[in-house]
Design a protein around this motif. Structure first.
Motif, PDB file in Angstrom:
ATOM      1  N   ILE A   9      36.493  32.131  48.836  1.00  0.00           N
ATOM      2  CA  ILE A   9      37.107  31.116  47.973  1.00  0.00           C
ATOM      3  C   ILE A   9      38.327  31.742  47.316  1.00  0.00           C
ATOM      4  O   ILE A   9      38.287  32.870  46.832  1.00  0.00           O
ATOM      5  CB  ILE A   9      36.085  30.662  46.907  1.00  0.00           C
ATOM      6  N   ASP A  10      39.423  30.998  47.296  1.00  0.00           N
ATOM      7  CA  ASP A  10      40.647  31.492  46.665  1.00  0.00           C
ATOM      8  C   ASP A  10      40.473  31.469  45.154  1.00  0.00           C
ATOM      9  O   ASP A  10      40.359  30.412  44.545  1.00  0.00           O
ATOM     10  CB  ASP A  10      41.842  30.639  47.075  1.00  0.00           C
ATOM     11  N   THR A  11      40.431  32.655  44.565  1.00  0.00           N
ATOM     12  CA  THR A  11      40.276  32.767  43.112  1.00  0.00           C
ATOM     13  C   THR A  11      41.517  33.370  42.456  1.00  0.00           C
ATOM     14  O   THR A  11      41.488  33.705  41.282  1.00  0.00           O
ATOM     15  CB  THR A  11      39.052  33.636  42.775  1.00  0.00           C
ATOM     16  N   SER A  12      42.592  33.485  43.221  1.00  0.00           N
ATOM     17  CA  SER A  12      43.786  34.159  42.715  1.00  0.00           C
ATOM     18  C   SER A  12      44.402  33.457  41.505  1.00  0.00           C
ATOM     19  O   SER A  12      45.079  34.091  40.696  1.00  0.00           O
ATOM     20  CB  SER A  12      44.826  34.304  43.821  1.00  0.00           C
ATOM     21  N   HIS A  13      44.145  32.171  41.359  1.00  0.00           N
ATOM     22  CA  HIS A  13      44.726  31.407  40.260  1.00  0.00           C
ATOM     23  C   HIS A  13      43.816  31.334  39.035  1.00  0.00           C
ATOM     24  O   HIS A  13      44.193  30.779  38.011  1.00  0.00           O
ATOM     25  CB  HIS A  13      45.059  29.985  40.722  1.00  0.00           C
ATOM     26  N   ILE A  14      42.641  31.909  39.119  1.00  0.00           N
ATOM     27  CA  ILE A  14      41.658  31.810  38.040  1.00  0.00           C
ATOM     28  C   ILE A  14      41.835  32.958  37.056  1.00  0.00           C
ATOM     29  O   ILE A  14      41.880  34.121  37.433  1.00  0.00           O
ATOM     30  CB  ILE A  14      40.215  31.837  38.597  1.00  0.00           C
ATOM     31  N   LYS A  15      41.931  32.617  35.789  1.00  0.00           N
ATOM     32  CA  LYS A  15      41.968  33.591  34.702  1.00  0.00           C
ATOM     33  C   LYS A  15      40.713  33.376  33.866  1.00  0.00           C
ATOM     34  O   LYS A  15      40.501  32.282  33.336  1.00  0.00           O
ATOM     35  CB  LYS A  15      43.208  33.404  33.827  1.00  0.00           C
ATOM     36  N   LEU A  16      39.899  34.397  33.781  1.00  0.00           N
ATOM     37  CA  LEU A  16      38.671  34.277  33.008  1.00  0.00           C
ATOM     38  C   LEU A  16      38.962  34.479  31.524  1.00  0.00           C
ATOM     39  O   LEU A  16      39.723  35.371  31.151  1.00  0.00           O
ATOM     40  CB  LEU A  16      37.647  35.313  33.474  1.00  0.00           C
ATOM     41  N   PRO A  17      38.342  33.661  30.665  1.00  0.00           N
ATOM     42  CA  PRO A  17      38.554  33.834  29.229  1.00  0.00           C
ATOM     43  C   PRO A  17      37.905  35.129  28.728  1.00  0.00           C
ATOM     44  O   PRO A  17      36.935  35.622  29.314  1.00  0.00           O
ATOM     45  CB  PRO A  17      37.886  32.605  28.609  1.00  0.00           C
ATOM     46  N   GLU A  80      34.420  38.322  40.723  1.00  0.00           N
ATOM     47  CA  GLU A  80      34.683  37.386  41.815  1.00  0.00           C
ATOM     48  C   GLU A  80      33.675  36.241  41.828  1.00  0.00           C
ATOM     49  O   GLU A  80      34.029  35.107  42.150  1.00  0.00           O
ATOM     50  CB  GLU A  80      34.721  38.110  43.155  1.00  0.00           C
ATOM     51  N   VAL A  81      32.436  36.517  41.466  1.00  0.00           N
ATOM     52  CA  VAL A  81      31.440  35.443  41.389  1.00  0.00           C
ATOM     53  C   VAL A  81      31.815  34.465  40.273  1.00  0.00           C
ATOM     54  O   VAL A  81      31.809  33.244  40.471  1.00  0.00           O
ATOM     55  CB  VAL A  81      30.022  36.005  41.172  1.00  0.00           C
ATOM     56  N   LEU A  82      32.154  34.998  39.108  1.00  0.00           N
ATOM     57  CA  LEU A  82      32.544  34.119  38.000  1.00  0.00           C
ATOM     58  C   LEU A  82      33.783  33.302  38.342  1.00  0.00           C
ATOM     59  O   LEU A  82      33.840  32.107  38.067  1.00  0.00           O
ATOM     60  CB  LEU A  82      32.783  34.948  36.735  1.00  0.00           C
ATOM     61  N   LYS A  83      34.764  33.926  38.953  1.00  0.00           N
ATOM     62  CA  LYS A  83      35.978  33.207  39.344  1.00  0.00           C
ATOM     63  C   LYS A  83      35.674  32.137  40.391  1.00  0.00           C
ATOM     64  O   LYS A  83      36.240  31.041  40.349  1.00  0.00           O
ATOM     65  CB  LYS A  83      37.028  34.177  39.888  1.00  0.00           C
ATOM     66  N   ALA A  84      34.781  32.432  41.314  1.00  0.00           N
ATOM     67  CA  ALA A  84      34.413  31.445  42.338  1.00  0.00           C
ATOM     68  C   ALA A  84      33.735  30.241  41.700  1.00  0.00           C
ATOM     69  O   ALA A  84      33.991  29.096  42.085  1.00  0.00           O
ATOM     70  CB  ALA A  84      33.516  32.081  43.397  1.00  0.00           C
ATOM     71  N   ILE A  85      32.878  30.485  40.719  1.00  0.00           N
ATOM     72  CA  ILE A  85      32.208  29.386  40.016  1.00  0.00           C
ATOM     73  C   ILE A  85      33.252  28.461  39.393  1.00  0.00           C
ATOM     74  O   ILE A  85      33.187  27.231  39.542  1.00  0.00           O
ATOM     75  CB  ILE A  85      31.232  29.938  38.946  1.00  0.00           C
ATOM     76  N   VAL A  86      34.239  29.043  38.723  1.00  0.00           N
ATOM     77  CA  VAL A  86      35.297  28.248  38.086  1.00  0.00           C
ATOM     78  C   VAL A  86      36.158  27.551  39.139  1.00  0.00           C
ATOM     79  O   VAL A  86      36.499  26.372  39.006  1.00  0.00           O
ATOM     80  CB  VAL A  86      36.147  29.134  37.147  1.00  0.00           C
TER      81      VAL A  86
END
Length: 94
Positions: A9-17, A80-86
């Motif tokens: 899953i493309d997570t490159s755009h996800i920023k975790l708080p 990566e798991v957290l980013k994939a969830i988002v």
């Protein structure tokens, strides 16, 4: 043999708080514990260096006792798991 091409899953755009940092560390420690439990069940024990023939591994210690480089491996998996969830449209709430 069929060629395997990973397609995560493309997570490159996800920023975790910042609030997820505690969760991230808990998940990283859990990743290590799951890995260690399986290794021990498979007959592995602690050893000063990795030895596949003797089934010894220096990482069969508590997460807090791991070198930082090994903790980073577990953290990256958790991130990566957290980013994939988002990325899949879910929210992470406490």
């Amino acid at each position: 043999m069929k060629t395997y091409t990973p397609d995560p899953i493309d997570t490159s755009h996800i920023k975790l708080p910042a609030e997820t940092l505690d969760l991230l560390e808990q998940l990283a420690a859990n990743n290590h514990d799951v890995w260690a439990r399986q290794r021990i069940q498979d007959g592995w024990t602690y050893g000063p260096k990795r030895d596949d023939d003797k089934k010894e591994n220096p990482c069969l210690v508590s997460y807090s006792d791991l070198p930082e480089s090994e903790k980073e491996y577990d953290r990256n998996t958790a991130i990566e798991v957290l980013k994939a969830i988002v990325a899949l449209g879910y929210r992470i709430e406490k």
